[in-house]
Design a protein around this motif. Sequence first.
Motif, mmCIF file in Angstrom:
data_model
loop_
_atom_site.group_PDB
_atom_site.id
_atom_site.type_symbol
_atom_site.label_atom_id
_atom_site.label_comp_id
_atom_site.label_asym_id
_atom_site.label_seq_id
_atom_site.Cartn_x
_atom_site.Cartn_y
_atom_site.Cartn_z
ATOM 1 N N GLU A 92 0.810 -1.217 0.000
ATOM 2 C CA GLU A 92 0.000 0.000 0.000
ATOM 3 C C GLU A 92 0.849 1.276 0.000
ATOM 4 N N SER A 93 1.974 1.238 -0.717
ATOM 5 C CA SER A 93 2.889 2.378 -0.743
ATOM 6 C C SER A 93 2.861 3.167 -2.042
ATOM 7 N N VAL A 94 2.128 2.698 -3.051
ATOM 8 C CA VAL A 94 2.154 3.284 -4.391
ATOM 9 C C VAL A 94 0.812 3.944 -4.691
ATOM 10 N N ILE A 95 0.857 5.170 -5.229
ATOM 11 C CA ILE A 95 -0.365 5.791 -5.720
ATOM 12 C C ILE A 95 -0.415 5.635 -7.239
ATOM 13 N N TYR A 96 -1.555 5.196 -7.721
ATOM 14 C CA TYR A 96 -1.777 4.996 -9.148
ATOM 15 C C TYR A 96 -2.494 6.223 -9.699
ATOM 16 N N VAL A 97 -1.988 6.790 -10.788
ATOM 17 C CA VAL A 97 -2.529 8.028 -11.372
ATOM 18 C C VAL A 97 -2.988 7.742 -12.796
ATOM 19 N N SER A 98 -4.280 7.920 -13.049
ATOM 20 C CA SER A 98 -4.811 7.693 -14.395
ATOM 21 C C SER A 98 -6.115 8.454 -14.556
ATOM 22 N N PHE A 99 -6.327 9.004 -15.756
ATOM 23 C CA PHE A 99 -7.544 9.752 -16.050
ATOM 24 C C PHE A 99 -8.441 8.998 -17.033
ATOM 25 N N GLY A 100 -8.399 7.666 -16.972
ATOM 26 C CA GLY A 100 -9.300 6.857 -17.765
ATOM 27 C C GLY A 100 -8.828 6.677 -19.196
ATOM 28 N N ARG A 119 5.796 6.875 -3.856
ATOM 29 C CA ARG A 119 5.943 6.024 -5.037
ATOM 30 C C ARG A 119 4.688 6.164 -5.908
ATOM 31 N N PHE A 120 4.874 6.101 -7.226
ATOM 32 C CA PHE A 120 3.714 6.301 -8.101
ATOM 33 C C PHE A 120 3.843 5.493 -9.390
ATOM 34 N N ILE A 121 2.674 5.184 -9.965
ATOM 35 C CA ILE A 121 2.551 4.739 -11.351
ATOM 36 C C ILE A 121 1.622 5.736 -12.023
ATOM 37 N N TRP A 122 2.083 6.323 -13.113
ATOM 38 C CA TRP A 122 1.325 7.394 -13.778
ATOM 39 C C TRP A 122 1.128 7.027 -15.245
ATOM 40 N N VAL A 123 -0.130 6.888 -15.645
ATOM 41 C CA VAL A 123 -0.464 6.686 -17.061
ATOM 42 C C VAL A 123 -0.491 8.063 -17.715
ATOM 43 N N ILE A 176 1.891 7.197 -29.458
ATOM 44 C CA ILE A 176 2.890 8.195 -29.134
ATOM 45 C C ILE A 176 4.227 7.527 -28.915
ATOM 46 N N ASP A 177 5.263 8.325 -29.022
ATOM 47 C CA ASP A 177 6.615 7.846 -28.751
ATOM 48 C C ASP A 177 6.732 7.556 -27.259
ATOM 49 N N THR A 178 6.912 6.302 -26.903
ATOM 50 C CA THR A 178 6.904 5.922 -25.499
ATOM 51 C C THR A 178 8.089 6.492 -24.739
ATOM 52 N N LEU A 179 9.108 7.029 -25.421
ATOM 53 C CA LEU A 179 10.284 7.547 -24.742
ATOM 54 C C LEU A 179 10.299 9.073 -24.682
ATOM 55 N N ASP A 180 9.356 9.736 -25.321
ATOM 56 C CA ASP A 180 9.377 11.186 -25.429
ATOM 57 C C ASP A 180 8.373 11.799 -24.464
ATOM 58 N N TYR A 181 8.869 12.312 -23.329
ATOM 59 C CA TYR A 181 8.025 12.998 -22.363
ATOM 60 C C TYR A 181 8.450 14.455 -22.262
ATOM 61 N N ASN A 182 8.609 15.126 -23.419
ATOM 62 C CA ASN A 182 9.139 16.480 -23.406
ATOM 63 C C ASN A 182 8.166 17.509 -22.831
ATOM 64 N N TYR A 183 6.940 17.111 -22.545
ATOM 65 C CA TYR A 183 5.984 18.014 -21.925
ATOM 66 C C TYR A 183 6.049 17.941 -20.401
ATOM 67 N N VAL A 217 3.861 5.276 -17.578
ATOM 68 C CA VAL A 217 3.310 4.334 -18.539
ATOM 69 C C VAL A 217 2.625 5.133 -19.638
ATOM 70 N N PRO A 218 3.047 5.033 -20.894
ATOM 71 C CA PRO A 218 2.438 5.832 -21.955
ATOM 72 C C PRO A 218 1.056 5.331 -22.359
ATOM 73 N N THR A 219 0.095 6.236 -22.390
ATOM 74 C CA THR A 219 -1.229 6.033 -22.986
ATOM 75 C C THR A 219 -2.176 5.132 -22.208
ATOM 76 N N TRP A 220 -1.751 3.919 -21.888
ATOM 77 C CA TRP A 220 -2.687 2.923 -21.338
ATOM 78 C C TRP A 220 -1.947 1.967 -20.415
ATOM 79 N N ALA A 221 -2.662 1.467 -19.389
ATOM 80 C CA ALA A 221 -2.094 0.471 -18.480
ATOM 81 C C ALA A 221 -3.187 -0.519 -18.100
#
Length: 476
Positions: free
Chosen positions: A270-278, A301-305, A326-333, A349-353
């Motif tokens: 229970e140490s990780v927060i999961y972040v996703s907007f659907g 700790r986090f996992i972010w889609v 999208i380019d899974t390695l490009d997080y220039n934003y 995690v890019p796009t979907w998990a």
Amino acid sequence: MQNTKPHAALLASPGMGHLIPILELGKHLVTLHGFEVTIFIVATDPSTTKSQLLEKTPNSYPLNILLLPYKDITSLLDPSANIVVRIAVIMRESLPSLRSAITAMKILPKVLIIDIFGTEAFEIAQQFGMRKYFFDTCNTRLLALITYFPTIDKEEEYNHINKKQPLQLPGCEPVRFEDTFEPYCNPNDPMYVVSLRIGVEIPMADGILVNTWQDLEPITLSALRDDEIWRKVIKVPIYPIGPWVKLRQVEQQFPRGNKVLEWLDMQPSESVIYVSFGSGGTLSKSQIAVLAWGLELSQQRFIWVVRPPMDNDAHGSYFKNKHDEIDTLDYNYLPEGFVTRTHKMGRLVPTWAPQEMILAHKSVGGFLTHCGWNSVLESIVNGVPMIAWPLFAEQRMNATMLMEELGVAIKSKVLESKGFVGREEIEKLVRKVMEEKEGKEMRVRVKELKCSGEKAFSKGGSSYNSLCQVAKDCKA
């Protein structure tokens, strides 16, 4: 030998929040009640394939799944049309294909089950002499608002929309204007007309199924069944049959070798927060950057889609089906150096998990969510408290219900007033749900609701018995 199985047809509107509950309902009609089931899925793009639509779903299904062909609707509406209007037009244009597909069947269905954007298909059910059911893939509160709104007088409507007064639903908690269903904010918007039509058509069903359970929404369900005013609005039975999400262990859901799950295996409980907007939600460029800063400042700790930003379009990814767009390695934003600084404490995690597997993992202790009902139920049935960050549709209603009635979520007051959440506010919310007393209390309550949902869905439970009654009526 002639097939004696009763045949049910189910029509899913575009979007994972509609498709997954429809698929789950169909699977249970097959495996538990002996139905033959055909699921109709509507293509939203000329290149859409059935495999693309099903690749995000959590299971294989013993169903006959038919993809209705794509219909070009660009000439029928404004390019800036809201998602509600776009889906409604797509569903209407798909009706001839649905009628043709049913006509071609060797064994006609005895029942047609549709969700919120498919109510115009009731005419087809009537044509073929089929029983017809409305499946509310959201909660009972939204069902109450949509069916009651067409009955209110002009003064009530004016006071709600123009004076921003709460709308009083008989026997239910009132709906504040800031929480109201998005189409009811502006009577001049085409989605207002669409929603009024749907509210009139829902009670034309032979029964209404809701993706909830009795103990989750007892007050609203009791009002809709017993209140004298409601008996004039909805004259057909209401069946709470949820929660339609998976209740399995992670090891059974996803094969070993998945990098996200492997990383979760190494984190404390229970140490990780999961972040996703659907599956469709997006944030602006500036808000994504600030969210990144907030997560980093929280030191959790986090996992972010993560999806590429879209300014002024909160549902900009709704019709996108592919994971590799999208380019899974490009997080220039994201802020400069963010990926490097947080590579040990978080996973991007890019796009979907595989959300249902992540939420089921023992290392996940919080969920920052857009409050789509599918995500809400997945969080509840896995005992995970939430940070509510609603974006569109009925999500503000869901967020308020989770926080004020169920006590399993917190939300930002800044988001309500300004539409933008700062880094310090995000840090505070994350720490609160993951570390502080309030988060621990929410965790206790959400685990109680988890047990309640499991009981309702199990053999002999309230939702199990409701679906048994529906199946019995359809076989008669």
